[in-house]
Every structure is written in structure tokens, then in C-alpha cells.
Design a protein around this motif. Structure first.
Motif, PDB file in Angstrom:
ATOM      1  N   ILE A 123       0.879  -1.170   0.000  1.00  0.00           N
ATOM      2  CA  ILE A 123       0.000   0.000   0.000  1.00  0.00           C
ATOM      3  C   ILE A 123       0.911   1.212   0.000  1.00  0.00           C
ATOM      4  CG2 ILE A 123      -1.861   1.189   1.194  1.00  0.00           C
ATOM      5  CD1 ILE A 123      -2.419  -1.537   2.607  1.00  0.00           C
ATOM      6  N   ALA A 124       0.857   1.985  -1.072  1.00  0.00           N
ATOM      7  CA  ALA A 124       1.757   3.118  -1.237  1.00  0.00           C
ATOM      8  C   ALA A 124       0.990   4.283  -1.853  1.00  0.00           C
ATOM      9  CB  ALA A 124       2.951   2.730  -2.117  1.00  0.00           C
ATOM     10  N   PRO A 125       1.493   5.497  -1.719  1.00  0.00           N
ATOM     11  CA  PRO A 125       0.794   6.654  -2.286  1.00  0.00           C
ATOM     12  C   PRO A 125       1.042   6.799  -3.788  1.00  0.00           C
ATOM     13  CG  PRO A 125       2.757   7.359  -1.113  1.00  0.00           C
ATOM     14  CD  PRO A 125       2.636   5.894  -0.874  1.00  0.00           C
ATOM     15  N   GLY A 126       0.050   7.336  -4.506  1.00  0.00           N
ATOM     16  CA  GLY A 126       0.211   7.645  -5.925  1.00  0.00           C
ATOM     17  C   GLY A 126      -0.068   6.474  -6.839  1.00  0.00           C
ATOM     18  N   ARG A 127      -0.454   6.785  -8.091  1.00  0.00           N
ATOM     19  CA  ARG A 127      -0.688   5.765  -9.107  1.00  0.00           C
ATOM     20  C   ARG A 127       0.612   5.056  -9.444  1.00  0.00           C
ATOM     21  NH1 ARG A 127      -4.564   4.410 -13.079  1.00  0.00           N
ATOM     22  NH2 ARG A 127      -6.015   5.494 -11.696  1.00  0.00           N
ATOM     23  N   VAL A 168       7.254   1.731  -9.914  1.00  0.00           N
ATOM     24  CA  VAL A 168       7.358   3.126  -9.486  1.00  0.00           C
ATOM     25  C   VAL A 168       5.973   3.655  -9.156  1.00  0.00           C
ATOM     26  CG1 VAL A 168       8.388   5.360 -10.043  1.00  0.00           C
ATOM     27  CG2 VAL A 168       9.231   3.300 -11.176  1.00  0.00           C
ATOM     28  N   HIS A 169       5.911   4.643  -8.250  1.00  0.00           N
ATOM     29  CA  HIS A 169       4.672   5.331  -7.921  1.00  0.00           C
ATOM     30  C   HIS A 169       4.839   6.824  -8.180  1.00  0.00           C
ATOM     31  CE1 HIS A 169       2.160   2.276  -5.672  1.00  0.00           C
ATOM     32  NE2 HIS A 169       3.306   1.618  -5.854  1.00  0.00           N
ATOM     33  N   ASP A 170       3.776   7.450  -8.648  1.00  0.00           N
ATOM     34  CA  ASP A 170       3.766   8.890  -8.865  1.00  0.00           C
ATOM     35  C   ASP A 170       3.547   9.570  -7.514  1.00  0.00           C
ATOM     36  OD1 ASP A 170       3.461  11.472  -9.637  1.00  0.00           O
ATOM     37  OD2 ASP A 170       1.687  11.161 -10.888  1.00  0.00           O
ATOM     38  N   LEU A 171       4.617  10.107  -6.947  1.00  0.00           N
ATOM     39  CA  LEU A 171       4.592  10.643  -5.593  1.00  0.00           C
ATOM     40  C   LEU A 171       4.449  12.162  -5.542  1.00  0.00           C
ATOM     41  CD1 LEU A 171       7.500   8.490  -4.086  1.00  0.00           C
ATOM     42  CD2 LEU A 171       5.042   8.035  -3.977  1.00  0.00           C
ATOM     43  N   ALA A 172       4.120  12.771  -6.679  1.00  0.00           N
ATOM     44  CA  ALA A 172       4.073  14.235  -6.724  1.00  0.00           C
ATOM     45  C   ALA A 172       3.068  14.805  -5.737  1.00  0.00           C
ATOM     46  CB  ALA A 172       3.741  14.692  -8.149  1.00  0.00           C
TER      47      ALA A 172
END
Length: 406
Positions: A212-216, A225-229
Motif C-alpha cells: 500500500i503506497a501513495p500515488g498511481r 514506481v509510484h507517482d509521488l508528486a
């Protein structure tokens, strides 16, 4: 010779005439004590006969091609649902990105407001569209599951198209669909909210992980990779910045045991408990990574009077956490440990499947014939000891009387 005389010669319990019997006070006391001892020991024998024990058996797990259910209920008090993404990967090469099937995202008020559930109505994402509308994908390829083939008619479809191209999306600035849906405003409105993920994952019964991580999420080369912007928002005060603080209310593999069975085995078997239930982790640092390494063992339960076996899993776990800024573990008293820098903030659960299977069978340790044998031994042994004790007391008293009389 008459038949009665033959049996009389076989009598092993010779009788004495009534006149030859001597009744004493000590004999009466010993008799009552013997009866009490017999009743107490017989009751213990009966309790042992009625006792049910769990007998574990270890065998090789020969199941193939099975799916495994993962039941989870996790709260993130400082991360809104709009930014949470659940992904599943395993060694077979299968990936489930942005899992929504079987998983509910429950919006919560901020921790300062008590973390109450927010009543949210379903969004009508395409209410602004006319039947002939075909939204632009802004240089990306339309996703395969788009509502209209070749078009990106919603903000979410544009986000998915960007993820396929491994592009960061941010708040969707200058994207018509996102502006019509108020995507940026929706993120800003949820900045101080929390989120609870609850539901069931169905995964292959092989080594893998879910996180479970933030971003798409998207794949860049061989990297996930996750989009963490939107996660690292510099405008929020430190006390309200997004972090991976979380509480695991429940995490179990396989179906829940029936309440009746759990109650019956409460005092005899504790293996069906889930060690991660009730786990809390807190941090004020946005870039933080939590990892749980889980060893899952297939487990079958066969209670008395139940058929067939009840299939579930039990697991052991070790955990690790680190800051994505790197450095040593001096705050934990271990300066010699160095943490790697970079990575993805999130909660990662890496599960490994044991090749062995545990079968727990309920059984009674004593048979009814064993119970009867024990009762006979109790009665015979107690009476024999009591008779010897009574005989000793009687002989002792008699000799004392003779000595006094002489």
C-alpha cells in the motif's frame, strides 16, 4: 458333588462370620475418607476422559493451482484515500495494480477530529459528457478498459494512460477531464483526511507481496514506481503532512475460523491467532518504509464431530522499517546498521509459502475402556491401601492395650 459345592470351592473372597468381625471408630473414619478419595479420583478420571486435545500433524502440502485469500483491514490516519494505491505482485509474473475489486476505501476525518467515517456518495464521473464526446489522452495511448475505445473520457482514464506511458501525472493541470471533475480540488479537500482499506485479496499461492503506497503505480523498465508528486506536499504544515503512519486492525490469510471453533480451542490452541492484528506504527517523516516479512503455513482443522476439514492459514512475521533518507540506526541504539537511501514510502507485506502443511485434529486422549480400567484401579487400590492402614491401626491399638494391661 452338587454344583453349588463346586462353585463354593472356587470362591476367592472368603467370608467371615458376623460374630468374628470387629468394628472400630478408626475403621469408620478410614472408610469415609476412602470413599471421599475414591469419588475425587474418579471425578478426575472422568474429566481426563472428557478432555479434548489438539494433535498436530505435519505433512507435505500437495495442493496445486490454488488461490489464497488475504483479508485486510488497515487504517492510515494521515493519508487520504485519493492517494492510496494497493498493488499485488508475485514470482509467477502476475501483477495487480491499483486493486479495487473486493477492496473498499473508507474516508476518515483527520485524527484531530476523531477519525470518524465520512459519508460519501458515489461520484458521477461522466455526468458532463455528451454521447459523442471523445476526450484527448494528451499524447498517451488510451487504456484498454476505456469507456469509449480510443478515448480518455474521464480523469481516471487519463491517469491510467499516463501510467501506461510511465509519465508522472500530478494534479492533472491543464487536463480538461480533470478540471471538469474537480480532481485537483478533490485532492486538496482531502488533504487532512485519513483512509481505511478493508476487504479481501485473491492471490496466487506462491511467493509474492502486496503493498500500500501513495500515488498511481506504473512500471519503468524493470522497476515498480509510484507517482509521488501529490504525496510530498510542501505546503502542508509538518503536523499535517502525509505519512505512512498506520494501524493494522486485521491481517489474516485464508478464511476466518468459526466463532464456535475459536471458543472451543481458546485454551488448547493459540496458533490460529494473527500476530499482526492490532499493530500500530507511527512516524512524522513522509518518506518512510515499513516492511513485514510473513511466512505462511497452510493449516487444516478437524474438530470432533466436524466434517470435512476446515482449511485456513497461520503465519509468523518479522518486521523492518527505515527512513528513505538513509543513514544509520542510531535512534534504535545500532550505529553499525546503515539504511539504504531512496525507495517508495509505503507498507509492504512480503509473503512466503511454506511447503509443509499442519493438520490439527481434535481427539480424546483416553478411551472408554481406559476410563473403566482407571476407575477399577482407583477403587481397588484405594480400598487396599485403606485396609492396610486400618489393619495397622487396629494391631497397634491392640498391642498398646496389652502392654497397659500387663
Amino acid at each position: 458333588m452338587p454344583a453349588k459345592s463346586r462353585f463354593t470351592r472356587l470362591d476367592a473372597f472368603a467370608k467371615t462370620v458376623e460374630d468374628a468381625r470387629v468394628r472400630t471408630t478408626s475403621g469408620g473414619v478410614i472408610t469415609i475418607a476412602s470413599l471421599l478419595v475414591i469419588l475425587w479420583l474418579v471425578w478426575g478420571e472422568w474429566a481426563d476422559y472428557r478432555r479434548v486435545v489438539v494433535m498436530p500433524e505435519l505433512v507435505v502440502d500437495k495442493s496445486r493451482g490454488e488461490k489464497m485469500e488475504i483479508h485486510l483491514n488497515v487504517t492510515f490516519p494521515r493519508l487520504p484515500c485519493e492517494l492510496l494505491t494497493l498493488d499485488v505482485m508475485d514470482v509467477s509474473g502476475e501483477q495487480q495494480t491499483g486493486v479495487v475489486h473486493g477492496i473498499n476505501k473508507v474516508r476518515l476525518t483527520s485524527a484531530a477530529e476523531g477519525g470518524r467515517v465520512i459519508d460519501v456518495k458515489a461520484l458521477e464521473l461522466a455526468k458532463h459528457l455528451d454521447p459523442d464526446y471523445c476526450g484527448e489522452c494528451y499524447g498517451a495511448t488510451a487504456p484498454a478498459g476505456a469507456s469509449k475505445p480510443g478515448c480518455c473520457n474521464t480523469c481516471d482514464e487519463v491517469r491510467e494512460a499516463y501510467a501506461q506511458q510511465q509519465w508522472a501525472f500530478g494534479k492533472g493541470e491543464n487536463v480538461e477531464q480533470c478540471e471538469l471533475e474537480g480532481y485537483a480540488e478533490r485532492i486538496d479537500a482531502q488533504r487532512r483526511e485519513g483512509c481505511r482499506l478493508e476487504g479481501v485479496l485473491r492471490v496466487n499461492k506462491v511467493v509474492g507481496n502486496f503493498h500500500i503506497a501513495p500515488g498511481r503505480s506504473f512500471t519503468s523498465g524493470n522497476m515498480h514506481v509510484h507517482d509521488l508528486a501529490n504525496f510530498f506536499d510542501a505546503d502542508l504544515p509538518d503536523a499535517e503532512k502525509h505519512t505512512m503512519t498506520h494501524e493494522i486492525h486485521q491481517l489474516r490469510f485464508g478464511p476466518q475460523l468459526p466463532d464456535e471453533l475459536s471458543d472451543r480451542w481458546q485454551w488448547t490452541d493459540h496458533h490460529h491467532t494473527n500476530p499482526l492484528d492490532g499493530t500500530k506504527q507511527e512516524t512524522n517523516e513522509p518518506g518512510y518504509n515499513y516492511m513485514y516479512f510473513v511466512k505462511v503455513v497452510s493449516t487444516s482443522y478437524l474438530p470432533l464431530g466436524w466434517d470435512p476439514l476446515i482449511e485456513t492459514h497461520q503465519y509468523s512475521v518479522t518486521s523492518h522499517k527505515r527512513s528513505l533518507m538513509g543513514g544509520d540506526a542510531s535512534d534504535e541504539g545500532h550505529k553499525e546498521r546503515l539504511h539504504a537511501a531512496n525507495g517508495i514510502p509505503g507498507v509492504f507485506v512480503n509473503y512466503d509459502i511454506s511447503p509443509m502443511k499442519v493438520i490439527n485434529r481434535e481427539a480424546r486422549p483416553k478411551t472408554f475402556t481406559g476410563f473403566l480400567t482407571g476407575v477399577c484401579a482407583i477403587i481397588g487400590g484405594t480400598l487396599t491401601v485403606a485396609a492396610a492402614l486400618d489393619r495397622g491401626l487396629y494391631e497397634g491399638v491392640s498391642r498398646m492395650k496389652k502392654l497397659h494391661s500387663n
